[in-house]
Enzyme design. Structure first.
Site, short mmCIF file in Angstrom:
data_model
loop_
_atom_site.label_atom_id
_atom_site.label_comp_id
_atom_site.label_asym_id
_atom_site.label_seq_id
_atom_site.Cartn_x
_atom_site.Cartn_y
_atom_site.Cartn_z
N GLY A 22 68.30 37.29 2.17
CA GLY A 22 68.45 38.28 1.08
C GLY A 22 68.17 38.17 -0.20
O GLY A 22 66.91 37.39 0.20
N GLU A 23 68.02 38.93 -1.36
CA GLU A 23 67.25 38.62 -2.18
C GLU A 23 68.66 37.55 -2.45
O GLU A 23 69.63 37.98 -3.37
CB GLU A 23 66.76 39.15 -3.52
N SER A 24 69.10 36.24 -3.29
CA SER A 24 70.10 35.64 -3.95
C SER A 24 70.35 36.19 -5.29
O SER A 24 72.07 36.05 -5.43
CB SER A 24 70.36 34.25 -3.45
N CYS A 42 69.91 31.70 5.14
CA CYS A 42 68.62 32.11 4.15
C CYS A 42 69.71 32.55 2.82
O CYS A 42 70.40 31.79 2.21
CB CYS A 42 67.70 32.61 4.45
N ARG A 96 65.39 27.06 -4.12
CA ARG A 96 65.47 28.06 -3.34
C ARG A 96 64.18 27.90 -3.00
O ARG A 96 62.95 27.05 -3.87
CB ARG A 96 65.53 29.28 -4.24
N ILE A 128 61.91 32.42 6.55
CA ILE A 128 60.97 33.30 5.21
C ILE A 128 61.72 33.71 3.70
O ILE A 128 62.93 33.72 3.40
CB ILE A 128 61.25 34.82 5.25
N ARG A 129 60.75 33.02 2.55
CA ARG A 129 60.70 32.78 1.62
C ARG A 129 62.23 31.35 1.45
O ARG A 129 63.12 32.17 1.25
CB ARG A 129 61.05 33.55 0.70
N HIS A 172 66.62 32.47 10.38
CA HIS A 172 67.36 33.90 10.32
C HIS A 172 67.71 34.12 12.08
O HIS A 172 67.01 34.94 12.40
CB HIS A 172 67.11 35.32 10.11
N GLU A 230 69.52 36.57 13.35
CA GLU A 230 69.68 37.91 13.41
C GLU A 230 68.51 38.61 13.79
O GLU A 230 68.19 39.69 14.42
CB GLU A 230 70.38 38.68 11.90
N1 GLN Z 1 64.29 33.72 -1.56
C1 GLN Z 1 65.21 34.56 -1.08
C2 GLN Z 1 67.04 34.06 -2.18
O1 GLN Z 1 66.09 33.00 -3.22
C3 GLN Z 1 66.14 34.41 -0.19
C4 GLN Z 1 64.83 35.15 1.66
C5 GLN Z 1 66.01 34.99 2.40
O2 GLN Z 1 66.97 35.39 2.28
N2 GLN Z 1 64.53 35.11 3.73
O3 GLN Z 1 67.01 34.66 -2.81
#
Ligand code: GLN
Length: 189
Positions: free
Chosen positions: A46-48, A78, A105, A134-135, A171, A173
């Site tokens: 997600g977004e940390s 992630c 990150r 993903i990122r 991921h 999942e």
């Molecule tokens: N780039 C996101 C972060 O810094 C993590 C990306 C992800 O969980 N797919 O939180």
């Protein structure tokens, strides 16, 4: 057996769906009381920075730390991996300081630089795991007692284990391959 999935932000429903295909009972964790009776815990991608804020708002930060420090299996994917770290190269968010690793990150660039790769994972038998990044974050330091269980072709570590704790930059999942979730479940005594 009940597996909890942190369900405050991110792709928790994909983890829940994978666990359901394995006929495992699941618990969405949004409040500290949801951790009661949970045998293993997943922190999704997600977004940390958002995840960390929500952990604080819902008073989940200390309960998650205590849960992991009591030896219960816990796995961060992630953004979840970012949460598991002892330190980050960024000054935010403040990680949970659970695994002896430093994490960077967005290590591979922006959304456009997301990629997929087949990686052998030492603890999983059979074909390599198809890993989706993903990122994604990367490890810039891996300390003592931390075992690298998966690497990219160029040797970059992307999956690690320290006792009861797992972290993956990718991921599992988001694929139909359930072997990584099965491995996590196998950590439950
Ligand atoms: N780039 C996101 C972060 O810094 C993590 C990306 C992800 O969980 N797919 O939180």
């Amino acid at each position: 057996m009940i597996i909890g999935v942190m369900a405050v932000q991110g792709d928790f429903s994909e983890h829940l769906a994978t666990l359901k295909t394995l006929n495992v009972q699941t618990q969405e964790v949004r409040l500290p009381k949801d951790l009661e009776g949970v045998d293993g815990l997943i922190i999704p991608g997600g977004e940390s920075t958002t995840l960390r804020k929500l952990f604080d708002i819902y008073k989940l930060t200390d309960p998650i730390k205590r849960y992991a420090q009591s030896g219960n299996p816990i796995w961060g994917t992630c953004a979840g991996m970012i949460m598991m770290a002892q330190t980050l190269t960024d000054d935010r968010p403040e990680p949970l300081n659970l695994m002896n690793v430093t994490v960077k990150r967005n290590a591979y660039g922006r959304q456009l630089n997301s990629f997929e790769a087949d990686i052998p994972v030492s603890v999983i038998k059979g074909n390599p795991i198809h890993a989706i990044f993903i990122r994604a974050p990367s490890f810039t330091y891996i300390g003592e007692n931390v075992e690298v269980i998966g690497k990219l072709n160029d040797g970059t570590p992307v999956a690690v284990k320290q006792d009861n704790m797992l972290a993956t930059a990718f991921h599992p999942e988001l694929t139909n391959d359930v072997r990584f979730h099965k491995f996590f479940i196998s950590l439950i005594k």
